[in-house]
Design a protein around this motif. Structure first.
Motif, PDB file in Angstrom:
ATOM      1  N   GLY A 194       0.910  -1.256   0.056  1.00 47.69           N
ATOM      2  CA  GLY A 194      -0.073  -0.088   0.040  1.00 47.69           C
ATOM      3  C   GLY A 194       0.824   1.347  -0.103  1.00 47.69           C
ATOM      4  N   ILE A 195       2.176   1.227   0.492  1.00 55.93           N
ATOM      5  CA  ILE A 195       2.884   2.408   0.495  1.00 55.93           C
ATOM      6  C   ILE A 195       4.160   2.403  -0.535  1.00 55.93           C
ATOM      7  CG2 ILE A 195       2.481   2.828   3.018  1.00 55.93           C
ATOM      8  CD1 ILE A 195       5.169   1.405   3.893  1.00 55.93           C
ATOM      9  N   SER A 196       4.022   1.321  -1.350  1.00 52.41           N
ATOM     10  CA  SER A 196       4.944   1.138  -2.469  1.00 52.41           C
ATOM     11  C   SER A 196       4.268   1.451  -3.846  1.00 52.41           C
ATOM     12  CB  SER A 196       5.575  -0.117  -2.335  1.00 52.41           C
ATOM     13  OG  SER A 196       6.030  -0.443  -1.099  1.00 52.41           O
ATOM     14  N   SER A 197       5.235   1.536  -4.630  1.00 51.88           N
ATOM     15  CA  SER A 197       4.697   2.100  -6.069  1.00 51.88           C
ATOM     16  C   SER A 197       4.187   0.843  -6.753  1.00 51.88           C
ATOM     17  CB  SER A 197       5.938   2.701  -6.909  1.00 51.88           C
ATOM     18  OG  SER A 197       6.894   1.887  -7.030  1.00 51.88           O
ATOM     19  N   ASN A 198       4.670  -0.411  -6.369  1.00 54.92           N
ATOM     20  CA  ASN A 198       4.312  -1.585  -6.918  1.00 54.92           C
ATOM     21  C   ASN A 198       4.565  -2.826  -6.089  1.00 54.92           C
ATOM     22  OD1 ASN A 198       7.037  -2.280  -7.748  1.00 54.92           O
ATOM     23  ND2 ASN A 198       6.806  -1.278  -9.472  1.00 54.92           N
ATOM     24  N   PHE A 199       4.117  -3.929  -6.441  1.00 51.47           N
ATOM     25  CA  PHE A 199       4.373  -5.251  -5.602  1.00 51.47           C
ATOM     26  C   PHE A 199       5.746  -5.687  -5.459  1.00 51.47           C
ATOM     27  CE2 PHE A 199       3.903  -9.784  -4.872  1.00 51.47           C
ATOM     28  CZ  PHE A 199       3.235  -9.724  -3.702  1.00 51.47           C
ATOM     29  N   GLU A 200       6.501  -5.733  -6.527  1.00 48.42           N
ATOM     30  CA  GLU A 200       7.937  -5.621  -6.660  1.00 48.42           C
ATOM     31  C   GLU A 200       8.842  -4.888  -5.546  1.00 48.42           C
ATOM     32  OE1 GLU A 200      11.907  -5.527  -9.703  1.00 48.42           O
ATOM     33  OE2 GLU A 200       9.692  -4.978 -10.088  1.00 48.42           O
ATOM     34  N   GLU A 201       8.533  -3.790  -5.529  1.00 48.68           N
ATOM     35  CA  GLU A 201       8.931  -2.660  -4.638  1.00 48.68           C
ATOM     36  C   GLU A 201       8.816  -3.018  -3.274  1.00 48.68           C
ATOM     37  OE1 GLU A 201       9.037   2.000  -3.227  1.00 48.68           O
ATOM     38  OE2 GLU A 201       8.323   1.616  -5.415  1.00 48.68           O
ATOM     39  N   ALA A 202       7.541  -3.574  -2.810  1.00 47.12           N
ATOM     40  CA  ALA A 202       7.087  -3.894  -1.559  1.00 47.12           C
ATOM     41  C   ALA A 202       8.016  -5.219  -1.207  1.00 47.12           C
ATOM     42  CB  ALA A 202       5.451  -4.280  -1.601  1.00 47.12           C
ATOM     43  N   ILE A 203       8.025  -6.107  -1.974  1.00 47.13           N
ATOM     44  CA  ILE A 203       8.724  -7.123  -1.718  1.00 47.13           C
ATOM     45  C   ILE A 203      10.521  -6.833  -1.367  1.00 47.13           C
ATOM     46  CG2 ILE A 203       9.524  -9.612  -2.600  1.00 47.13           C
ATOM     47  CD1 ILE A 203       6.576  -9.124  -1.711  1.00 47.13           C
ATOM     48  N   LYS A 204      10.880  -6.025  -2.434  1.00 51.05           N
ATOM     49  CA  LYS A 204      12.344  -5.682  -1.865  1.00 51.05           C
ATOM     50  C   LYS A 204      12.433  -4.837  -0.565  1.00 51.05           C
ATOM     51  CE  LYS A 204      13.872  -4.966  -6.695  1.00 51.05           C
ATOM     52  NZ  LYS A 204      14.071  -3.811  -7.699  1.00 51.05           N
ATOM     53  N   LEU A 221       4.502  -9.283 -12.516  1.00 51.82           N
ATOM     54  CA  LEU A 221       3.511  -8.214 -11.942  1.00 51.82           C
ATOM     55  C   LEU A 221       2.142  -8.044 -12.358  1.00 51.82           C
ATOM     56  CD1 LEU A 221       6.079  -5.248 -11.277  1.00 51.82           C
ATOM     57  CD2 LEU A 221       5.398  -6.988  -9.564  1.00 51.82           C
ATOM     58  N   GLU A 222       1.907  -8.958 -13.293  1.00 53.35           N
ATOM     59  CA  GLU A 222       0.463  -8.745 -13.995  1.00 53.35           C
ATOM     60  C   GLU A 222      -0.609 -10.027 -13.220  1.00 53.35           C
ATOM     61  OE1 GLU A 222      -0.037  -8.741 -18.307  1.00 53.35           O
ATOM     62  OE2 GLU A 222       2.095  -8.235 -18.374  1.00 53.35           O
ATOM     63  N   ASN A 223      -1.804  -9.771 -13.032  1.00 57.04           N
ATOM     64  CA  ASN A 223      -2.657 -10.142 -12.400  1.00 57.04           C
ATOM     65  C   ASN A 223      -3.369 -11.427 -13.150  1.00 57.04           C
ATOM     66  OD1 ASN A 223      -4.386 -11.064 -10.523  1.00 57.04           O
ATOM     67  ND2 ASN A 223      -6.188  -9.487 -11.225  1.00 57.04           N
ATOM     68  N   ILE A 224      -2.261 -12.594 -13.325  1.00 60.20           N
ATOM     69  CA  ILE A 224      -2.774 -13.587 -13.876  1.00 60.20           C
ATOM     70  C   ILE A 224      -3.962 -14.650 -13.324  1.00 60.20           C
ATOM     71  CG2 ILE A 224      -0.556 -13.744 -15.149  1.00 60.20           C
ATOM     72  CD1 ILE A 224       0.258 -16.072 -13.433  1.00 60.20           C
ATOM     73  N   ILE A 225      -4.465 -15.307 -14.252  1.00 57.15           N
ATOM     74  CA  ILE A 225      -5.528 -16.201 -13.712  1.00 57.15           C
ATOM     75  C   ILE A 225      -5.145 -17.524 -14.265  1.00 57.15           C
ATOM     76  CG2 ILE A 225      -7.952 -16.835 -13.546  1.00 57.15           C
ATOM     77  CD1 ILE A 225      -8.593 -13.899 -13.585  1.00 57.15           C
ATOM     78  N   LYS A 259      -4.325 -16.760 -18.264  1.00 53.27           N
ATOM     79  CA  LYS A 259      -4.880 -15.594 -18.841  1.00 53.27           C
ATOM     80  C   LYS A 259      -4.434 -14.114 -17.806  1.00 53.27           C
ATOM     81  CE  LYS A 259      -8.983 -17.045 -21.360  1.00 53.27           C
ATOM     82  NZ  LYS A 259     -10.331 -17.014 -21.735  1.00 53.27           N
ATOM     83  N   PRO A 260      -3.942 -13.123 -18.723  1.00 58.44           N
ATOM     84  CA  PRO A 260      -3.529 -13.031 -20.041  1.00 58.44           C
ATOM     85  C   PRO A 260      -2.357 -13.741 -20.497  1.00 58.44           C
ATOM     86  CG  PRO A 260      -2.554 -10.972 -18.870  1.00 58.44           C
ATOM     87  CD  PRO A 260      -3.512 -12.007 -17.770  1.00 58.44           C
ATOM     88  N   LYS A 261      -2.450 -14.263 -21.725  1.00 53.14           N
ATOM     89  CA  LYS A 261      -1.635 -15.468 -22.145  1.00 53.14           C
ATOM     90  C   LYS A 261      -0.202 -14.302 -22.498  1.00 53.14           C
ATOM     91  CE  LYS A 261      -4.851 -18.759 -24.334  1.00 53.14           C
ATOM     92  NZ  LYS A 261      -5.199 -19.425 -25.402  1.00 53.14           N
ATOM     93  N   GLU A 262      -0.296 -13.208 -22.770  1.00 46.63           N
ATOM     94  CA  GLU A 262       0.883 -12.391 -22.951  1.00 46.63           C
ATOM     95  C   GLU A 262       1.631 -11.870 -21.935  1.00 46.63           C
ATOM     96  OE1 GLU A 262       2.284 -12.399 -26.276  1.00 46.63           O
ATOM     97  OE2 GLU A 262       0.822 -13.849 -26.453  1.00 46.63           O
ATOM     98  N   ALA A 263       1.326 -12.233 -20.751  1.00 41.60           N
ATOM     99  CA  ALA A 263       1.650 -11.702 -19.363  1.00 41.60           C
ATOM    100  C   ALA A 263       3.417 -11.718 -19.368  1.00 41.60           C
ATOM    101  CB  ALA A 263       1.349 -12.310 -18.167  1.00 41.60           C
ATOM    102  N   GLU A 264       3.967 -10.640 -19.119  1.00 38.20           N
ATOM    103  CA  GLU A 264       5.207 -10.697 -19.286  1.00 38.20           C
ATOM    104  C   GLU A 264       6.195 -10.997 -17.889  1.00 38.20           C
ATOM    105  OE1 GLU A 264       7.658  -9.569 -21.297  1.00 38.20           O
ATOM    106  OE2 GLU A 264       6.583  -8.896 -23.337  1.00 38.20           O
ATOM    107  N   GLY A 265       7.012 -11.802 -17.978  1.00 35.46           N
ATOM    108  CA  GLY A 265       7.996 -12.023 -16.797  1.00 35.46           C
ATOM    109  C   GLY A 265       8.588 -10.906 -16.455  1.00 35.46           C
ATOM    110  N   LEU A 266       9.012 -10.837 -15.080  1.00 33.62           N
ATOM    111  CA  LEU A 266       9.575  -9.803 -14.372  1.00 33.62           C
ATOM    112  C   LEU A 266      10.920  -9.484 -14.903  1.00 33.62           C
ATOM    113  CD1 LEU A 266       8.693  -7.733 -12.248  1.00 33.62           C
ATOM    114  CD2 LEU A 266      10.098  -9.166 -10.564  1.00 33.62           C
TER     115      LEU A 266
END
Length: 430
Positions: A194-204, A221-225, A259-266
């Motif tokens: 909640g206080i970071s710009s994205n999930f990756e930054e939060a984990i760091k 960082l994409e919301n894959i299903i 999905k999405p099938k084109e989700a990009e790896g970090l």
């Protein structure tokens, strides 16, 4: 003997002392010509005395400097025992020279392996699936629109340096109220998100706070299903629903997709794979932990481009609704069917016995031992995959787990190019 001791690798302090002394001698040599050029003459006895004083000052400076450094460390870590002090200083240096290992997966199996690997190297990158949609993680994903933190939390805790009480706190699950079933660690990650710009930054940031050995990344960082297609043709939406519906329909899993099938790896994950000494797939749930990572765009491609070794670690037990009746070979075939371009150099599997008490518990839940058949051995050999069988069983409180230390030794040896002939049936399948 003292000369041999000084040549032994350690904290690299001795080599800097020697280098400093050589530097002093070179400066003195240069200055002697300077004094000669300006015609300054000093009596030989006085020259000897000045040189003696100089060497004493150099010795004193190095001695006091090093003493001050270790006293500062001791004052900071005054609550640590001598053994812990050695670990903080010496082992940190030693571990930093360990092989670069990328581990891809999720679930309990991944976090157990990480606890073993950090004993051998600090150059660890854990790549964690974000397809989880069940339990506390699924609730946070639904309520806050964030990536699921559960598997990532377990990996962070596995690699963190912390007191047992702190780990218990982060693993604590609330028993009552609106937060019932939710872990404190998940809430901490959610707060940092909640206080970071994205999930990756939060984990760091969480990793920095908990002094994590190595790095932990979500695969994307994409919301894959995750979707599963059963053998009867039915399509199931959601990671947590796939095994349940498979059992309900009495139909095994045929394949999975995201999905999405084109989700990009970090980007950081792709870079870590490129420079890794070894890439490890598993252990973990085949369809819901390992394959969701490999289906993310550019992850399998990065592994295929890597010139270093890729290892798949087979589960010890089948998983109801996912891998019922699967042998080691079936697991490998499923991975290669989903990712035809993927290269696997080694497969590591357990050949140890699982005692009746623990085995009975798993049988009651519909799980069985993942077997190794002669057909598996032959097929792997035909595919050019080297097969390592070893007794890797560790049972704790009737839960069957991989022996993390023993498994990690095999991985580190492979990463270092130390292939051993006494690994189970390894000698028959080189």
């Amino acid at each position: 003997m003292k000369a041999i001791y000084w040549l032994k690798p350690g904290l690299q302090i001795k080599r800097w002392i020697v280098l400093g002394l050589i530097g002093v001698l070179l400066v003195a040599f240069s200055l002697s010509y300077f004094f000669a050029a300006i015609a300054i003459k000093v009596h030989s006895g006085l020259r000897f005395f000045i040189g003696l004083v100089g060497f004493f000052l150099v010795y004193r400076a190095f001695y006091c400097g090093l003493k001050s450094m270790f006293e500062d460390i001791h004052s900071i870590n005054s609550n640590l025992s001598k053994v812990k002090m050695n670990k903080k200083i010496y082992d940190k240096k030693l571990l930093s020279r360990g092989p670069r290992i990328v581990v891809i997966g999720g679930g309990t199996g991944l976090s157990i392996l990480l606890r073993g690997l950090k004993l051998f190297t600090s150059n660890i990158t854990a790549v964690v699936t974000v397809a989880d949609d069940g339990g506390g993680s699924g609730k946070l994903r639904e309520d806050l629109g964030m990536l699921p933190p559960g598997d990532i939390r377990n990996c962070i805790l596995a690699l963190a340096e912390m007191e047992p009480t702190m780990e218990q706190l982060l693993q604590y699950r609330f028993q009552e109220g609106a937060l019932k079933g939710q872990s404190f660690g998940n809430l901490l990650i959610a707060s940092m998100n909640g206080i970071s710009s994205n999930f990756e930054e939060a984990i760091k940031k969480i990793s920095e706070v908990l002094a994590v050995t190595g790095k932990v990344y979500p695969v994307t960082l994409e919301n894959i299903i995750l979707y599963g297609v059963l053998k009867n043709g039915k399509v199931i939406k959601g990671e947590s629903n796939i095994p349940e519906k498979s059992i309900e329909e009495n139909s095994g899993v045929d394949r999975v997709f995201i999905k999405p099938k084109e989700a990009e790896g970090l980007k950081e994950v792709v870079e870590a794979i490129a420079i890794a000494d070894i890439i490890v797939l598993g252990p973990g749930s085949l369809y819901t932990s390992i394959l969701p990572n490999l289906l993310v765009k550019n992850i399998t491609e990065a592994i295929s481009k890597s010139k270093n070794r890729t290892v798949y670690i087979s589960n010890m037990m089948t998983q109801p609704g996912e891998t019922d009746g699967y042998s080691v070979g079936n697991h490998v075939d499923a991975i290669l069917e989903h990712c035809p371009k993927l290269k696997i150099d080694y497969v590591i599997a357990n050949n140890g016995e699982i005692f009746e008490g623990a085995y009975y518990k798993y049988q009651q839940e519909g799980a069985n031992i993942v077997k190794v058949t002669e057909k598996d051995r032959e097929n792997l050999k035909n595919k050019g995959i080297k097969f390592i069988e070893e007794n890797l069983v560790e049972i704790k409180k009737d839960y069957v787990r991989h022996n993390a230390t023993q498994l990690s030794k095999i991985i580190v040896d492979l990463a270092s190019g130390k292939e051993k002939r006494n690994w189970g049936t390894w000698k028959n399948y080189r």
